[in-house]
Design an enzyme around this catalytic site. Structure first.
Site, PDB file in Angstrom:
ATOM      1  N   ASP A 141       0.980  -1.233  -0.098  1.00 26.81           N
ATOM      2  CA  ASP A 141       0.137   0.011   0.091  1.00 26.81           C
ATOM      3  C   ASP A 141       1.021   1.325  -0.119  1.00 26.81           C
ATOM      4  O   ASP A 141       1.869   1.362   0.717  1.00 26.81           O
ATOM      5  CB  ASP A 141      -0.987   0.073   1.449  1.00 26.81           C
ATOM      6  CG  ASP A 141      -1.908   0.913   1.329  1.00 26.81           C
ATOM      7  OD1 ASP A 141      -1.920   2.075   0.940  1.00 26.81           O
ATOM      8  OD2 ASP A 141      -2.874   0.529   1.620  1.00 26.81           O
ATOM      9  N   ARG A 182      -0.619   4.459   0.303  1.00 33.05           N
ATOM     10  CA  ARG A 182      -1.471   5.499   0.308  1.00 33.05           C
ATOM     11  C   ARG A 182      -0.805   6.522   1.693  1.00 33.05           C
ATOM     12  O   ARG A 182      -1.052   7.526   1.438  1.00 33.05           O
ATOM     13  CB  ARG A 182      -2.793   5.170   0.614  1.00 33.05           C
ATOM     14  CG  ARG A 182      -3.493   4.932  -0.538  1.00 33.05           C
ATOM     15  CD  ARG A 182      -5.048   4.330  -0.219  1.00 33.05           C
ATOM     16  NE  ARG A 182      -4.785   2.797   0.361  1.00 33.05           N
ATOM     17  CZ  ARG A 182      -5.809   2.148   0.643  1.00 33.05           C
ATOM     18  NH1 ARG A 182      -6.997   2.856   0.658  1.00 33.05           N
ATOM     19  NH2 ARG A 182      -5.945   0.965   1.374  1.00 33.05           N
TER      20      ARG A 182
END
Lengths: 416, 416
Positions: free
Chosen positions: A327, A329
């Site tokens: 990830d 983000r």
């Protein structure tokens, strides 16, 4: 074209000995003391940041100039563009390190720097706030089923929803970004330069410029009810923080819960506003966990084709194989928009993400209740993602067992 | 972090006298002759382009490396990521100047350069192709009304739609981009550098590098029916080319026709595939006419607040005042994705845009029929946009009169 440019090309700039006319004092008490963010390219000597306005869209502006459709000297006429509502100022705007990835004064540019703009300084807003009416098929269906009732203010008889919405471009204060990630600013600057293949040498040649306008997508905040109530911790706030997923948000792909959970966020926002509270949906342009859609589709194929099929047990592994990371983000920066809106307490958080929850709590935002997506709204092929995330720490009444994980297998490519 | 980097920072590179190991011959007959696009940063000496992979998301990758979550040396494991279907090769891939803004071989990287990848060269795909099931409330409603009938192949009994979809990152061949815009390559490079505030000095220092991976959003192509049929001009093709509008596409804002027209494109695509033809929806990340959402919301406010209200007669003026240009989407590059898919004829174009139509025809794509959005699908507040566009050349049975334009006034901000 390029009629404003000297014939000599300056490949990068270096700190100049004389004091800059427009110094930026991040975190100062008001816009005048803080100073205007000047990222425009019409008069380079005024610039006090690295990068330029509009994120990625500066490339399209460059094409417009190349094609002769846009004058490189063009300054915007900001008449009548000012926000439809006041936001702040809030104490969070000046607390050290609270807001590092957007300009809290980005929407009051016209009013705060009107005189300078009148004198020809090209100062542009990085935030715009307008009002809108939304009409969504899923909400109309909820009205039809009696799950939502029009009140004539937030939700109208024809299914329209009244909202205030803000578009926010990223404005990175590099010392604060470095601190949030726990790295030295010098190393952050160098890594940003190197890992982008050499974008903006000023990241390394201009340590005196602390603000960077990165060419990434921004944020949109949708507010249901009175925007000023967001800062009142005693007014009930229902909030969803949503990261872009074009495949589901727009096209309704059934491999994830994105659009159904977004709809739930809007629905809860409407309900909160109808009950005297306020609703907030934050939409972040972070497609495919900020890895982009090409990587996302590569991962889908690898998930579906692996031995044993698309299993919850190996869900994160496949992303890590392709992207090197599960990830990208970085929810660490996400709470900035909540600080900007004055939020200190969320009564109902419409998200099961432990990463989002942890980032909020870490940033001093209280979260009273976390609201999972009801099982009957999880699309058929999204069970793999949901079970894998629960096992990894997603908020849920109970985490799945290893046997549950192994049992949860998605649809193969052939039967898509 | 940055453990792969020498201690010395190279601010920009310059052409080297010795021949590059990985020369790119744009337009060559096959991937081996053309050569691989190497934009990765794990071994800088192999790079043969300006910029890096993933567009804007390279900034997030940089944050991941900064935070210690991603090794800067990480190369992707591409096992099982290959396309779910063959696309091409088509004659358009090698016709001079036909494709200049994407890599037509971007999806066959693994197969074409498997040996080099095995030897440790970090070659990455710029296109990924997968399959998906979509489920959209509006389509379900059309099934309920008997407007669409499930066939079990394209449209399933539960409302699911089977699609093939491709995510495409931009790969700009600069000499071709310059030619498409009718400017000198040298001027294009300089303007791209200057108007972005100094992004990628290699645009000016490396005239020997002709390929640029710009940090802008890409394209997604959704295909209904057999992807290979797209290249058969006798198979009926229904096509919509759609430019991103987050406010409507995701949130159903009623100020424009974006989502309703997108739904119509999907509906027509399904119908074409059910009748033995094929459907195509192209989704371009060009928010707010490629001016971005901050500019878009500023323009909304200026439109709604101008004297006389939000009038069709002054619709384009307001964008031009704020942005300096009415539109920055530059449809000149848009047909590239159609060339990549082998399209030479569109039987039903689900778009009224004269700019899109003209760009297709200019690029040699035949368009037999243009399908307007039915009046009953135009949201209440979108009439202003629709009438203004018709007056500006939008395809329509009849253009509005000046009196019609003056009469078409949108909702004021106060009653949003």
């Amino acid at each position: 074209m390029s009629s404003n440019a000297p014939r000599h090309i300056r490949l990068t700039s270096h700190p100049e000995p004389q004091a800059h006319r427009w110094p930026l004092r991040w975190g100062a008490a008001g816009p005048a003391e803080r100073g205007p963010v000047i990222g425009s390219v019409t008069r380079p000597s005024d610039r006090n940041v690295i990068g330029t306005h509009g994120g990625s869209y500066s490339l399209y502006r460059a094409l417009a100039v190349s094609a002769g459709a846009l004058s490189p000297l063009q300054r915007p006429d900001l008449a009548n563009t000012h926000p439809v509502t006041e936001i702040g100022p809030y104490p969070q705007w000046t607390e050290p390190g609270k807001i590092v990835s957007l300009d809290p004064w980005g929407h009051v540019t016209g009013e705060a720097f009107g005189q300078a703009i009148g004198e020809g300084i090209d100062i542009r807003p990085t935030i715009a706030i307008t009002r809108a009416r939304l009409n969504m098929a899923e909400l109309n269906a909820l009205v039809g089923q009696g799950e939502l009732a029009p009140d004539g203010q937030v939700l109208h008889g024809n299914g329209d929803v009244s909202v205030t919405k803000a578009a926010i471009d990223p404005v990175w204060w590099l010392p604060g970004i470095a601190e949030r990630f726990g790295v030295a600013e010098h190393d952050l600057r160098r890594t940003l330069f190197e890992q982008t293949g050499g974008m903006y040498p000023e990241l390394v040649t201009r340590p005196d410029l602390s603000v960077f306008l990165p060419p990434i997508g921004g944020i949109t905040a949708y507010i249901f009810g009175d925007p000023r109530a967001l800062a009142d911790r005693h007014t009930r706030l229902a909030c969803r923080v949503h990261d872009e997923c074009n495949g589901s948000d727009v096209f309704g792909s059934d491999i994830c819960t994105c659009r159904p959970y977004l709809i739930q966020g809007i629905e809860e926002g409407i309900r909160a506003a109808q009950g005297g509270g306020v609703g907030l949906v934050v939409y972040n342009r972070k497609e495919g966990r900020a890895l982009g859609e090409v990587t996302k589709f590569l991962v889908y194929n690898a998930r579906k084709r692996q031995e044993g099929g698309d299993q919850a047990a190996t869900y994160f592994e496949r992303t890590e194989c392709v992207a090197g990371v599960q990830d990208a983000r970085f929810q660490q920066l996400m709470p900035d928009v909540l600080h900007w809106l004055g939020v200190t307490r969320i009564h109902r958080l419409i998200s099961m993400s432990n990463l989002k929850y942890d980032a909020m709590v870490e940033q001093g935002i209280e979260v009273l209740e976390r609201v999972p997506i009801p099982p009957d709204r999880i699309p058929p092929d999204a069970a793999v993602e949901m079970e894998a995330k629960k096992a990894a720490g997603y908020f849920a009444p109970e985490a799945p067992s290893p046997a549950d994980l192994a049992r949860t297998v998605g649809r193969p490519l052939e039967s898509m």
